[in-house]
Design a protein around this motif. Structure first.
Motif, PDB file in Angstrom:
ATOM      1  N   ALA B  78     -13.372 -38.092  12.181  1.00  0.00           N
ATOM      2  CA  ALA B  78     -12.339 -37.480  12.315  1.00  0.00           C
ATOM      3  C   ALA B  78     -11.818 -37.476  11.056  1.00  0.00           C
ATOM      4  O   ALA B  78     -11.654 -35.476  10.898  1.00  0.00           O
ATOM      5  N   GLU B  79     -12.146 -37.607  10.132  1.00  0.00           N
ATOM      6  CA  GLU B  79     -11.484 -37.194   8.638  1.00  0.00           C
ATOM      7  C   GLU B  79     -12.588 -36.306   8.309  1.00  0.00           C
ATOM      8  O   GLU B  79     -12.532 -35.473   7.293  1.00  0.00           O
ATOM      9  N   THR B  80     -14.288 -36.358   8.862  1.00  0.00           N
ATOM     10  CA  THR B  80     -15.195 -35.148   8.186  1.00  0.00           C
ATOM     11  C   THR B  80     -14.440 -34.074   9.170  1.00  0.00           C
ATOM     12  O   THR B  80     -14.942 -32.742   8.268  1.00  0.00           O
ATOM     13  N   ALA B  90      -7.012 -36.058   7.663  1.00  0.00           N
ATOM     14  CA  ALA B  90      -6.949 -36.709   9.513  1.00  0.00           C
ATOM     15  C   ALA B  90      -6.078 -37.872   9.713  1.00  0.00           C
ATOM     16  O   ALA B  90      -5.205 -38.606  10.148  1.00  0.00           O
ATOM     17  N   ILE B  91      -6.975 -39.066   8.334  1.00  0.00           N
ATOM     18  CA  ILE B  91      -6.754 -40.761   8.469  1.00  0.00           C
ATOM     19  C   ILE B  91      -5.253 -40.498   7.598  1.00  0.00           C
ATOM     20  O   ILE B  91      -4.579 -41.382   7.602  1.00  0.00           O
ATOM     21  N   ASP B  92      -4.521 -39.899   6.821  1.00  0.00           N
ATOM     22  CA  ASP B  92      -3.171 -39.915   6.053  1.00  0.00           C
ATOM     23  C   ASP B  92      -2.669 -39.339   7.287  1.00  0.00           C
ATOM     24  O   ASP B  92      -1.336 -39.940   7.239  1.00  0.00           O
ATOM     25  N   ALA B  93      -2.860 -38.813   8.186  1.00  0.00           N
ATOM     26  CA  ALA B  93      -2.278 -38.280   9.323  1.00  0.00           C
ATOM     27  C   ALA B  93      -2.151 -39.393  10.834  1.00  0.00           C
ATOM     28  O   ALA B  93      -1.661 -39.389  11.715  1.00  0.00           O
ATOM     29  N   GLN B  94      -3.480 -41.011  10.435  1.00  0.00           N
ATOM     30  CA  GLN B  94      -3.694 -41.816  11.407  1.00  0.00           C
ATOM     31  C   GLN B  94      -3.619 -40.660  12.758  1.00  0.00           C
ATOM     32  O   GLN B  94      -3.376 -41.418  14.138  1.00  0.00           O
ATOM     33  N   VAL B  95      -4.715 -39.809  12.488  1.00  0.00           N
ATOM     34  CA  VAL B  95      -5.483 -39.383  14.055  1.00  0.00           C
ATOM     35  C   VAL B  95      -6.232 -40.377  14.741  1.00  0.00           C
ATOM     36  O   VAL B  95      -6.615 -40.233  15.347  1.00  0.00           O
ATOM     37  N   THR B 183      -8.320 -33.837  18.004  1.00  0.00           N
ATOM     38  CA  THR B 183      -8.412 -34.659  16.978  1.00  0.00           C
ATOM     39  C   THR B 183      -8.059 -33.853  16.456  1.00  0.00           C
ATOM     40  O   THR B 183      -6.359 -33.528  15.555  1.00  0.00           O
ATOM     41  N   VAL B 184      -7.060 -31.736  16.403  1.00  0.00           N
ATOM     42  CA  VAL B 184      -6.762 -31.131  15.618  1.00  0.00           C
ATOM     43  C   VAL B 184      -4.638 -31.726  16.134  1.00  0.00           C
ATOM     44  O   VAL B 184      -4.364 -31.301  15.570  1.00  0.00           O
ATOM     45  N   VAL B 185      -5.047 -31.223  17.710  1.00  0.00           N
ATOM     46  CA  VAL B 185      -4.373 -31.482  18.224  1.00  0.00           C
ATOM     47  C   VAL B 185      -3.041 -33.008  17.385  1.00  0.00           C
ATOM     48  O   VAL B 185      -1.701 -32.629  17.217  1.00  0.00           O
ATOM     49  N   GLY B 186      -4.168 -34.240  17.435  1.00  0.00           N
ATOM     50  CA  GLY B 186      -2.938 -35.159  16.640  1.00  0.00           C
ATOM     51  C   GLY B 186      -2.864 -34.969  15.689  1.00  0.00           C
ATOM     52  O   GLY B 186      -1.739 -35.600  15.124  1.00  0.00           O
ATOM     53  N   PHE B 187      -3.560 -34.463  14.964  1.00  0.00           N
ATOM     54  CA  PHE B 187      -3.259 -34.170  13.124  1.00  0.00           C
ATOM     55  C   PHE B 187      -2.537 -33.351  13.075  1.00  0.00           C
ATOM     56  O   PHE B 187      -0.879 -33.396  12.583  1.00  0.00           O
ATOM     57  N   PHE B 188      -2.055 -31.885  13.340  1.00  0.00           N
ATOM     58  CA  PHE B 188      -1.430 -30.957  13.419  1.00  0.00           C
ATOM     59  C   PHE B 188       0.137 -30.810  13.652  1.00  0.00           C
ATOM     60  O   PHE B 188       1.165 -31.147  13.702  1.00  0.00           O
ATOM     61  N   MET B 189       0.343 -32.492  15.581  1.00  0.00           N
ATOM     62  CA  MET B 189       1.187 -32.404  16.098  1.00  0.00           C
ATOM     63  C   MET B 189       2.166 -33.628  15.463  1.00  0.00           C
ATOM     64  O   MET B 189       3.206 -33.865  15.707  1.00  0.00           O
TER      65      MET B 189
END
Lengths: 571, 226
Positions: B78-80, B90-95, B183-189
């Motif tokens: 996810a972070e990649t 991604a990790i900051d956002a708990q993805v 991953t994108v959804v988890g991140f931006f939401m």
């Protein structure tokens, strides 16, 4: 409105029963109670109190289950059809029926998506809010080209009722002064995006036959009856505790409740309307109480049937008696037939390079509109189809929901998704659908839904005229996009989609002749003088504009007529 | 409106919201409803669904569907895809936890299998190209592995402009389409993604269709078109 003030009674004879609490049921209840009538409103769905029970309203993105991704396992099981609606998500789910509770059948080879409300307020909770008057030509089209029966009324008959309803539901919009696209009683129009203003200027130069106007929307831009102007949070169907869009809850129900004359009974599924052959009138309705399962009978002098197009026909077809072996108010045999829905297709889309440095604040819950410009005042020389279509337009600044499909891994991909993509101009045409006898519903008596009703079987298919019209939409959309200045055009792929404009109408049509129609010019049954049907079922043709306002105006007009007969003691 | 536009670490308490909503009032025209305020203030939601704005964030649920190794691999992947740059990653956002929740609650068996096969393939390719499992590769090699996977799977229609969501069409979706989308959804939401990477304003109060946009400005967080 916080609770039902009056308790429903089976001993009492109400002045009127209104079946359904959606768009038109609410208007009927408001109009009848304001005239002093004691009204019982019956709704199959569960209570939903305004303003406190909109559970998805203003939900932070991070509170929405699965980040808003469709919960596909659950939807396939319980919401197979409803979940296809643009207005369905986890934050609106509570407003819809469960398809698993009340499935419907379809004739093989046809594909119609039947969207239904599951709460008090019906689909007025999740509707698209676009609000347009019919033009004079819509009421004469059947007489002129011979499809369907002639309307028993003309534009002039309905015009004052359009005004009457617009004033209290609240419609924002821009007057355009077109005879074929009548102006209404508008609050100030919503603002356009910079790109929309630019497109409007370009169309005026390069396609001057096209009118491009801000959507006329039942979303307030000024206060009205204690309701607030829109605060632009964007996702109206989640519910609006400030009452900024019209719904039964925000507008018609509180006024009806305030009269003290309304009794609302949710979770009350009407099975049939009871007919008394001695008097030739309907005497009441049979209801299944969805909590207790008990069968109850409520009595009234007048019945308003507002269960929505298909359910209204279902109730009539299920109300058989010796006098009406084919269903109540169906001596003509037209009940359940001539189902229509708009010929809706998203069409060519344009990509714009203009206004890349322009953005917006606030989520405007409204688009722009191109009113019908084909076959007005006679057949255009270059058309091979009858009647016409209007086009709903949206400019959208693409974001990660669209741009995530690009290739890429890492910082560059993330940055591309973080920033706005290009502007696109998306168009969706809503075309008139001719009334065909073979389109309609029947009942399958061998199977019952959770409400105890025989399952509906639907046959809905477009004909040659609708297919030809779609071809014209594609050609005209190309012309409009070029005139508007699109730098690239993504053409309509022409694929067949389910019929799903959620504008179904017909099935209990109005007309001048009792042999070929079910209702007269007052939405009153030709057969049964105290039965009125004033939802979409009453429509004798479909027009091309979004229909709710016309249903509401017809309802207010019919209610006024019925109340006068009630006052005189005729009904 | 303190809660708007990237207030770091802002948690969303209902009192803040109600206060903010009242402040938003323009000319006294927009007031938050008394009914909803009362319902929230009483704090007892038994008997009816709780308003979503008063629920904990989706990410705040407990979940234990992944092994430690799997968690490490999913985090690295996810972070990649969405690394920390000058904005959170991604990790900051708990993805990674979001993906674990989706695996646990959202995916049907075929999608779980697809996800697991994808992870195995990622490790296999990392081993073949770089001699290590994915989590042990350096960032550049991790990116190369996912890019190669995407190239191998990228002719699927998900990669078309405006392609269909994997939630709407599960037919033959490749792993990379599933992985990228969730991953994108988890991140931006997420709260971090919406407020610190994108811009977030729940109660704008007005519409202006002609504001200026700088080259580096972020999009608004998504609100469905309804």
């Amino acid at each position: 409105m916080t609770e039902t003030m009056n308790q429903a009674s089976t001993n009492k004879t109400y002045d009127a029963i209104v079946i359904g609490s959606g768009m038109t049921g609410g208007v009927a209840a408001r109009e009848l109670t304001e005239k002093g009538m004691q009204v019982l409103m019956l709704e199959r769905g569960t209570a939903l109190n305004h303003p406190g029970e909109y559970i998805g309203e203003h939900a932070p993105n991070w509170s929405i289950p699965f980040g808003g991704l469709a919960d596909y396992q659950n939807y396939k099981k319980d919401y197979a059809v409803q979940s296809k609606s643009y207005a369905f998500d986890e934050a609106t789910k509570a407003h819809w029926i469960k398809d698993s509770d009340e499935p419907y059948l379809q004739e093989e080879g046809t594909n119609f998506e039947w969207m239904r409300g599951g709460r008090v307020g019906g689909r007025s909770l999740m509707w698209g809010r676009q609000t347009y008057r019919w033009g004079p030509h819509d009421f004469t089209a059947n007489a002129e080209d011979g499809h369907g029966v002639d309307w028993p009324i003309r534009y002039e008959d309905l015009a004052p009722w359009y005004s009457h309803v617009e004033k209290y539901i609240g419609v924002s919009g821009q007057k355009e002064g077109l005879e074929s696209f009548p102006d209404g009683e508008f609050q100030k129009p919503m603002e356009m995006y910079a790109l929309e203003k630019r497109i409007k200027r370009r169309l005026a130069r390069h396609a001057s036959d096209i009118t491009y106007t801000i959507g006329r929307s039942a979303v307030l831009t000024e206060p009205l009856e204690g309701r607030s102007p829109c605060h632009y949070c964007g996702a109206c169907p989640r519910g609006c505790s400030t009452g900024s869009y019209f719904s039964t809850q925000s507008s018609t129900l509180p006024v009806a409740m305030k009269t003290g004359n309304l009794t609302l009974r949710p979770e009350s599924a009407v099975q049939k309307i009871i007919y008394d052959s001695a008097t030739g009138k309907a005497t009441g309705v049979q209801v299944k109480d969805m909590k207790s399962g008990a069968t109850l009978v409520y009595k009234a002098r007048i019945i308003f049937l507002n269960a929505s197009t298909i359910h209204s026909a279902q109730i009539l077809l299920n109300s058989k008696s010796a006098a009406f072996p084919n269903g109540l108010a169906n001596s003509s045999g037209v009940v359940g037939r001539y189902l229509m829905d708009h010929n809706e297709h998203s069409t060519n889309m344009g990509i714009f390079f203009d206004d890349i440095d322009r953005y917006f604040s606030g989520k405007r819950p409204n688009g722009c509109y191109i009113p019908r410009f084909r076959n007005i005042g006679g057949q255009d020389e270059d058309t091979d189809f009858l009647r016409g279509y209007g086009i709903q337009c949206n400019v959208v600044r693409l974001d990660h929901r669209f741009t995530m499909h690009q290739k890429g891994i890492g910082a560059d991909y993330k940055d591309a998704l973080r920033k706005p993509g290009p502007w696109v101009f998306a168009m969706s045409a809503f075309g008139e659908c001719l009334p065909y006898q073979e389109n309609g519903i029947s009942l399958d008596e061998s199977r019952r839904d959770a409400f105890g009703m025989p399952l509906v079987k639907i046959r809905m298919e477009f004909g040659e005229n609708e297919h030809k019209m779609r071809g014209d939409v594609t050609r005209q959309a190309d012309r409009i996009l070029k005139a508007a200045g699109a730098v690239a055009i993504i053409p309509d792929d022409g694929s067949e989609k389910p019929i799903s404009a959620i504008h179904e109408m017909g099935t209990v049509r109005m007309g001048k002749d009792a042999k070929t129609s079910a209702l007269n010019g007052w939405n009153q049954s030709h057969d049964i003088p105290n039965l009125f049907v004033t939802d979409g079922a009453a429509m004798a043709s479909s027009g091309n504009v979004n229909p709710s306002l016309t249903y509401m105006a017809l309802t207010a007009r019919a209610a006024d007529y019925a109340a006068k007969l009630w006052k005189k003691g005729v009904l | 409106m303190a809660f708007n536009q990237g207030t770091a670490g802002m948690s969303f308490h209902r009192r803040d919201f109600l206060l903010a909503a009242a402040v938003t009032a323009t000319g006294g025209a927009i007031m938050y409803s008394k009914g909803l305020a009362a319902m929230l203030a009483d704090g007892d939601h038994s008997g009816h669904d709780m308003p979503m704005m008063d629920r904990p964030a989706f990410i705040d649920q407990a979940v234990s569907a992944f092994s430690t190794e799997k968690r490490a691999q999913v985090s690295a992947m996810a972070e990649t895809l969405l690394p920390r740059t000058d904005t959170p990653g991604a990790i900051d956002a708990q993805v990674p936890k979001f993906l674990e929740l989706l695996y646990d609650q959202w995916m049907a068996a075929p999608e779980k299998q697809l996800f697991d096969r994808g992870l195995a393939e990622v490790d296999k390719q990392a081993q073949a190209a770089h001699g290590k499992i994915f989590s042990d590769c350096d960032a550049e090699d991790q990116k190369a592995v996912l890019e190669k996977m995407e190239e191998e799977q990228g002719d699927h229609s998900w990669f078309n402009f405006g392609g269909a969501s994997v939630a709407d069409n599960q037919d033959n979706i490749p792993f990379m389409a599933l992985f990228k989308e969730i991953t994108v959804v988890g991140f931006f939401m997420s709260e971090v993604g919406a407020q610190q990477v994108l811009r977030y304003d729940m109660m704008p109060g007005a519409f202006d269709g002609d504001t200026s946009l700088g080259y580096d400005d972020s999009s608004w967080a998504a609100v469905p078109f309804m």
